[in-house]
Write a protein that holds these residues in place. Structure first.
Motif, PDB file in Angstrom:
ATOM      1  N   ALA A  19       0.818  -1.215   0.000  1.00 42.61           N
ATOM      2  CA  ALA A  19       0.000   0.000   0.000  1.00 42.61           C
ATOM      3  C   ALA A  19       0.851   1.263   0.000  1.00 42.61           C
ATOM      4  N   LEU A  20       2.002   1.201   0.671  1.00 41.76           N
ATOM      5  CA  LEU A  20       2.876   2.370   0.769  1.00 41.76           C
ATOM      6  C   LEU A  20       3.881   2.461  -0.382  1.00 41.76           C
ATOM      7  N   GLY A  21       3.935   1.428  -1.203  1.00 47.23           N
ATOM      8  CA  GLY A  21       4.885   1.439  -2.307  1.00 47.23           C
ATOM      9  C   GLY A  21       6.313   1.209  -1.866  1.00 47.23           C
ATOM     10  N   TYR A  22       6.494   0.543  -0.725  1.00 51.30           N
ATOM     11  CA  TYR A  22       7.834   0.253  -0.218  1.00 51.30           C
ATOM     12  C   TYR A  22       8.417  -0.966  -0.946  1.00 51.30           C
ATOM     13  N   GLU A  23       9.687  -1.250  -0.672  1.00 48.67           N
ATOM     14  CA  GLU A  23      10.385  -2.398  -1.233  1.00 48.67           C
ATOM     15  C   GLU A  23      10.781  -3.359  -0.109  1.00 48.67           C
ATOM     16  N   LEU A  24      11.179  -4.578  -0.515  1.00 49.71           N
ATOM     17  CA  LEU A  24      11.717  -5.545   0.429  1.00 49.71           C
ATOM     18  C   LEU A  24      13.145  -5.910   0.053  1.00 49.71           C
ATOM     19  N   ASP A  25      13.954  -6.075   1.063  1.00 48.63           N
ATOM     20  CA  ASP A  25      15.305  -6.606   0.937  1.00 48.63           C
ATOM     21  C   ASP A  25      15.194  -8.109   0.703  1.00 48.63           C
ATOM     22  N   TYR A  26      15.684  -8.562  -0.442  1.00 50.50           N
ATOM     23  CA  TYR A  26      15.685  -9.992  -0.781  1.00 50.50           C
ATOM     24  C   TYR A  26      17.045 -10.515  -0.349  1.00 50.50           C
ATOM     25  N   ASN A  27      17.169 -10.882   0.918  1.00 49.65           N
ATOM     26  CA  ASN A  27      18.446 -10.995   1.600  1.00 49.65           C
ATOM     27  C   ASN A  27      18.990 -12.421   1.562  1.00 49.65           C
ATOM     28  N   GLY A  28      20.204 -12.568   1.005  1.00 53.31           N
ATOM     29  CA  GLY A  28      20.805 -13.894   0.855  1.00 53.31           C
ATOM     30  C   GLY A  28      21.562 -14.399   2.053  1.00 53.31           C
ATOM     31  N   LEU A  79      21.889 -22.255  11.004  1.00 56.88           N
ATOM     32  CA  LEU A  79      20.623 -22.557  11.670  1.00 56.88           C
ATOM     33  C   LEU A  79      19.431 -21.941  10.950  1.00 56.88           C
ATOM     34  N   CYS A  80      19.653 -21.453   9.730  1.00 57.09           N
ATOM     35  CA  CYS A  80      18.568 -20.858   8.941  1.00 57.09           C
ATOM     36  C   CYS A  80      18.423 -21.543   7.591  1.00 57.09           C
ATOM     37  N   ARG A  81      19.417 -21.380   6.746  1.00 58.15           N
ATOM     38  CA  ARG A  81      19.470 -22.024   5.433  1.00 58.15           C
ATOM     39  C   ARG A  81      18.307 -21.661   4.523  1.00 58.15           C
ATOM     40  N   GLU A  82      17.871 -20.424   4.620  1.00 61.63           N
ATOM     41  CA  GLU A  82      16.882 -19.903   3.692  1.00 61.63           C
ATOM     42  C   GLU A  82      17.065 -18.398   3.619  1.00 61.63           C
ATOM     43  N   PRO A  83      16.625 -17.783   2.528  1.00 61.97           N
ATOM     44  CA  PRO A  83      16.753 -16.325   2.444  1.00 61.97           C
ATOM     45  C   PRO A  83      15.764 -15.630   3.368  1.00 61.97           C
ATOM     46  N   TYR A  84      16.036 -14.359   3.623  1.00 63.03           N
ATOM     47  CA  TYR A  84      15.078 -13.490   4.322  1.00 63.03           C
ATOM     48  C   TYR A  84      14.455 -12.570   3.266  1.00 63.03           C
ATOM     49  N   PRO A  85      13.185 -12.727   2.903  1.00 63.34           N
ATOM     50  CA  PRO A  85      12.220 -13.706   3.373  1.00 63.34           C
ATOM     51  C   PRO A  85      12.303 -15.007   2.588  1.00 63.34           C
ATOM     52  N   LEU A 143      29.992 -11.399  -0.876  1.00 61.91           N
ATOM     53  CA  LEU A 143      29.186 -10.816  -1.948  1.00 61.91           C
ATOM     54  C   LEU A 143      28.608 -11.942  -2.804  1.00 61.91           C
ATOM     55  N   GLY A 144      27.356 -11.819  -3.136  1.00 58.01           N
ATOM     56  CA  GLY A 144      26.709 -12.829  -3.961  1.00 58.01           C
ATOM     57  C   GLY A 144      26.149 -14.005  -3.194  1.00 58.01           C
ATOM     58  N   GLN A 145      26.307 -14.017  -1.861  1.00 58.76           N
ATOM     59  CA  GLN A 145      25.831 -15.181  -1.117  1.00 58.76           C
ATOM     60  C   GLN A 145      24.313 -15.324  -1.237  1.00 58.76           C
ATOM     61  N   GLY A 146      23.901 -16.554  -1.482  1.00 60.39           N
ATOM     62  CA  GLY A 146      22.486 -16.845  -1.645  1.00 60.39           C
ATOM     63  C   GLY A 146      21.945 -16.563  -3.026  1.00 60.39           C
ATOM     64  N   LEU A 147      22.733 -15.925  -3.870  1.00 60.35           N
ATOM     65  CA  LEU A 147      22.226 -15.523  -5.187  1.00 60.35           C
ATOM     66  C   LEU A 147      21.910 -16.741  -6.054  1.00 60.35           C
ATOM     67  N   GLU A 148      22.759 -17.755  -6.013  1.00 61.40           N
ATOM     68  CA  GLU A 148      22.535 -18.966  -6.809  1.00 61.40           C
ATOM     69  C   GLU A 148      21.260 -19.672  -6.347  1.00 61.40           C
ATOM     70  N   PHE A 149      21.067 -19.748  -5.045  1.00 65.28           N
ATOM     71  CA  PHE A 149      19.863 -20.359  -4.488  1.00 65.28           C
ATOM     72  C   PHE A 149      18.627 -19.624  -4.971  1.00 65.28           C
ATOM     73  N   MET A 150      18.679 -18.299  -4.922  1.00 64.07           N
ATOM     74  CA  MET A 150      17.525 -17.497  -5.312  1.00 64.07           C
ATOM     75  C   MET A 150      17.223 -17.634  -6.790  1.00 64.07           C
ATOM     76  N   THR A 151      18.264 -17.676  -7.609  1.00 69.60           N
ATOM     77  CA  THR A 151      18.078 -17.813  -9.052  1.00 69.60           C
ATOM     78  C   THR A 151      17.415 -19.133  -9.376  1.00 69.60           C
ATOM     79  N   ILE A 152      17.866 -20.197  -8.684  1.00 68.70           N
ATOM     80  CA  ILE A 152      17.282 -21.517  -8.925  1.00 68.70           C
ATOM     81  C   ILE A 152      15.817 -21.524  -8.520  1.00 68.70           C
ATOM     82  N   LYS A 153      15.531 -20.952  -7.342  1.00 74.50           N
ATOM     83  CA  LYS A 153      14.168 -20.956  -6.837  1.00 74.50           C
ATOM     84  C   LYS A 153      13.225 -20.151  -7.709  1.00 74.50           C
TER      85      LYS A 153
END
Length: 265
Positions: A205-214, A221-227, A254-264
């Protein structure tokens, strides 16, 4: 490719890697844009609850931080777009101090995030949500359950979104599911779906963005992106823009989680 969430040697709990180390690595990865979003200095009257008091950069280092980025912009002109920025902490009860900081330094900021790391507890003091598994375990005991810690975190994230922090308030919400950092050790049966959906509705509603955090993908103890994926899917339904952020505290991250996100995707 943009990385919208990178920390530097100005972070007390980061590395000694130089800005050139980061930028050379960014170019190797094919980055076209990078945001140095250092942890902004905490309000002077706020007591950092972490044992080493090292959650954010010092006020005395601000000039050097801006100068270092300005020099890097000149050296790398035409090679990569460099943004000077901050990860601003939303700390309940310190909104006025945050407004004052943003009003003073906002004109120097190219890009920024708004994040929650500290939760105000019933005693009126603060807990650092992501400091360590043991610290998180103590929070569970104090709050009553792991679910209550998560609920309090999302309630605080919502307060950060609704807060009037002036014209320089960041419009990108950092690692919105940071409460999941230790999820494999402290699992929850209720994922706070309602609270998360309410946050997404307000962000949209506010037009904000989200951090797609790797960074979460590299946390043992997480092994998933935020969110995680289901939240990303709900965000896309609401046409919320997600900006990839490595949340790197060392150049090699730098780039951590990027491969996971691309695959998903």
């Amino acid at each position: 490719m943009k990385d919208g969430h990178v920390h530097t040697a100005f972070c007390p709990h980061g590395s000694n890697d130089t800005m050139d180390d980061y930028l050379q690595r960014a170019l190797q990865l094919g980055y076209t844009e990078i945001t140095f979003a250092e942890h902004a200095p905490l309000p002077e009257s706020f007591i950092d609850p972490t044992p080493l008091k090292d959650s954010a950069m010092r006020f005395d280092d601000l000039n050097a931080y801006f100068e270092t980025i300005a020099e890097a912009k000149k050296r790398y002109e035409g090679k990569i777009k460099i943004n000077a920025g901050f990860e601003i902490d939303f700390i309940e009860g310190y909104e006025n101090a945050t407004i004052n900081f943003l009003n003073k330094f906002g004109s120097f900021i190219d890009d920024a995030l708004l994040s929650v790391h500290f939760l105000k507890n019933n005693a009126g003091t603060y807990d650092c949500l992501d400091y360590s598994p043991d610290y998180f375990g103590e929070m569970i005991k104090s709050y009553g359950s792991v679910e209550k810690v998560h609920q309090h975190y999302y309630q605080t994230v919502m307060k950060s979104i609704l807060a009037d922090l002036g014209p320089y308030k960041p419009k990108r919400i950092g690692h919105m599911t940071l409460a999941n950092k230790f999820r494999l050790k402290y699992p929850i049966s209720n994922e706070c779906t309602n609270e998360i959906i309410e946050i997404l509705e307000k962000v949209s509603a506010l037009g904000y963005e989200l951090d797609y955090n790797g960074a979460g993908t590299a946390k043992p103890l997480c092994r998933e992106p935020y969110p995680p994926e289901w939240v990303i899917s709900e965000a896309k339904k609401r046409h919320i823009r997600l900006v990839y952020g490595s949340d790197a505290h060392q150049a090699k991250e730098l780039g951590q989680g990027l491969e996971f996100m691309t695959i998903k995707k």
